[in-house]
Scaffold this motif. Structure first.
Motif, PDB file in Angstrom:
ATOM      1  N   ARG A 101       0.790  -1.040  -0.045  1.00 40.04           N
ATOM      2  CA  ARG A 101      -0.048  -0.019  -0.235  1.00 40.04           C
ATOM      3  C   ARG A 101       0.893   1.324   0.032  1.00 40.04           C
ATOM      4  NH1 ARG A 101      -4.963  -1.397   0.967  1.00 40.04           N
ATOM      5  NH2 ARG A 101      -5.378  -3.615   1.623  1.00 40.04           N
ATOM      6  N   VAL A 118       2.403   1.720  -3.325  1.00 39.08           N
ATOM      7  CA  VAL A 118       1.510   1.974  -4.185  1.00 39.08           C
ATOM      8  C   VAL A 118       1.311   3.775  -4.260  1.00 39.08           C
ATOM      9  CG1 VAL A 118      -1.121   2.331  -4.996  1.00 39.08           C
ATOM     10  CG2 VAL A 118       0.053   0.004  -4.813  1.00 39.08           C
ATOM     11  N   ALA A 161       0.278  -1.809 -14.419  1.00 35.08           N
ATOM     12  CA  ALA A 161       0.917  -0.776 -13.887  1.00 35.08           C
ATOM     13  C   ALA A 161       0.893   0.105 -14.944  1.00 35.08           C
ATOM     14  CB  ALA A 161       2.291  -1.423 -13.628  1.00 35.08           C
ATOM     15  N   PHE A 172      -2.835   1.885 -13.995  1.00 35.27           N
ATOM     16  CA  PHE A 172      -2.246   2.642 -12.965  1.00 35.27           C
ATOM     17  C   PHE A 172      -1.612   3.825 -13.487  1.00 35.27           C
ATOM     18  CE2 PHE A 172       1.124   3.793  -9.962  1.00 35.27           C
ATOM     19  CZ  PHE A 172       0.356   3.878  -8.806  1.00 35.27           C
ATOM     20  N   ARG A 175      -4.591   0.449  -8.961  1.00 35.81           N
ATOM     21  CA  ARG A 175      -4.043   0.577  -7.733  1.00 35.81           C
ATOM     22  C   ARG A 175      -4.415  -0.766  -7.054  1.00 35.81           C
ATOM     23  NH1 ARG A 175      -6.445   5.504  -7.915  1.00 35.81           N
ATOM     24  NH2 ARG A 175      -8.283   4.820  -6.650  1.00 35.81           N
ATOM     25  N   LEU A 183      -1.967  -3.619  -8.335  1.00 32.90           N
ATOM     26  CA  LEU A 183      -0.498  -3.308  -7.918  1.00 32.90           C
ATOM     27  C   LEU A 183      -0.691  -3.588  -6.252  1.00 32.90           C
ATOM     28  CD1 LEU A 183       0.181  -2.077 -10.307  1.00 32.90           C
ATOM     29  CD2 LEU A 183       1.396  -0.197  -9.092  1.00 32.90           C
ATOM     30  N   THR A 184      -1.496  -3.288  -5.459  1.00 33.45           N
ATOM     31  CA  THR A 184      -1.471  -3.653  -4.131  1.00 33.45           C
ATOM     32  C   THR A 184      -1.684  -5.161  -3.900  1.00 33.45           C
ATOM     33  OG1 THR A 184      -2.900  -2.072  -3.765  1.00 33.45           O
ATOM     34  CG2 THR A 184      -2.951  -3.292  -2.108  1.00 33.45           C
ATOM     35  N   GLN A 231       7.928  -4.651  -7.229  1.00 30.48           N
ATOM     36  CA  GLN A 231       8.163  -3.330  -7.050  1.00 30.48           C
ATOM     37  C   GLN A 231       8.808  -2.589  -8.035  1.00 30.48           C
ATOM     38  OE1 GLN A 231       8.253  -2.439  -2.871  1.00 30.48           O
ATOM     39  NE2 GLN A 231       6.260  -3.425  -2.375  1.00 30.48           N
TER      40      GLN A 231
END
Ligand SMILES: [Fe+2]
Ligand SMILES: [Fe+2]
Length: 225
Positions: free
Chosen positions: A5, A8, A127, A131, A175, A178-179, A188
């Motif tokens: 989190r 992100v 991503a 994102f 989001r 990615l979380t 990451q």
């Protein structure tokens, strides 16, 4: 390892910093007639982009094994199809043929590339498009709405009430992905690089887009003299 989190949030801030003053498609200081032409150009290109987004999502869904994400992408496909119809209908009310417009090659290449990315891992794809891309789209639509309010209030309202709320949801899919998926230093790193790659490509399309509309706006103002 950074908590997903927190990661992100950090990556969102990095993307926002990259985009500061880089969406050059609309010029807030342009006279109203030029601004209106920039908005119309955005809409014509938007028809194309919405339809290519439908195609992209249809291409990505079979390669997205994560069930929750796959369901979200199916919902997004439905939204983008509705946006395509809305923008087409709006251009028709101006007496334009939305299918006659030839897309800018930079946008065409961007979508061709994204569709070809369908076999890349879900983390990288989301991503890039949801994102980085859709978050920037929300910013872009907010600017468009603000700059259209005086010159074309009905179009501003279509974007504000029927498109922007969906785009916020699409950015949230990014989001969420990615979380769920960026939970190690390596994932990451991959997500961050995917964002950088995408931001660079979108920025190139924005610059080409603005150059094209400036050329069009100049020839219009010459012929109107
Ligand atoms: Fe859309
Ligand atoms: Fe979208």
């Amino acid at each position: 390892m950074t908590d997903p989190r927190a990661f992100v949030r950090e990556l969102a801030a990095e993307n926002a910093a990259f985009w500061r003053d880089r969406d050059v498609r609309l010029d807030p200081d342009a006279p109203p007639a030029v601004r209106l032409e920039q908005i119309r150009y955005r809409m014509r290109q938007g028809v194309y982009n919405e339809l290519r987004s439908v195609e992209l999502l249809a291409a990505w869904i079979p390669y997205t094994g994560e069930r929750e994400i796959r369901d979200l992408l199916a919902g997004q496909l439905d939204d983008e199809h509705r946006h395509w119809q809305l923008l087409r209908a709006r251009l028709i009310t101006f007496g334009e043929d939305p299918d006659a417009y030839r897309p800018l090659p930079e946008w065409e290449q961007l979508f061709d590339w994204l569709i070809a990315c369908r076999t890349r891992p879900t983390l990288e794809r989301l991503a890039m498009f949801q994102f980085a891309g859709e978050t920037q789209s929300c910013e872009g639509f907010e600017t468009l709405i603000r700059l259209a309010r005086d010159v074309d209030p009905e179009t501003a309202e279509v974007y504000a009430s029927a498109i922007l709320p969906d785009e916020y949801r699409h950015a949230a899919i990014g989001r969420r992905a990615l979380t769920l998926l960026a939970d190690t230093p390596e994932t990451q790193r991959i997500a961050r690089e995917a964002c950088q790659e995408m931001n660079g490509r979108i920025f190139a399309a924005y610059r080409a887009h603005r150059e094209r509309v400036d050329r069009g706006a100049r020839s219009d103002s010459v012929s109107n003299r």
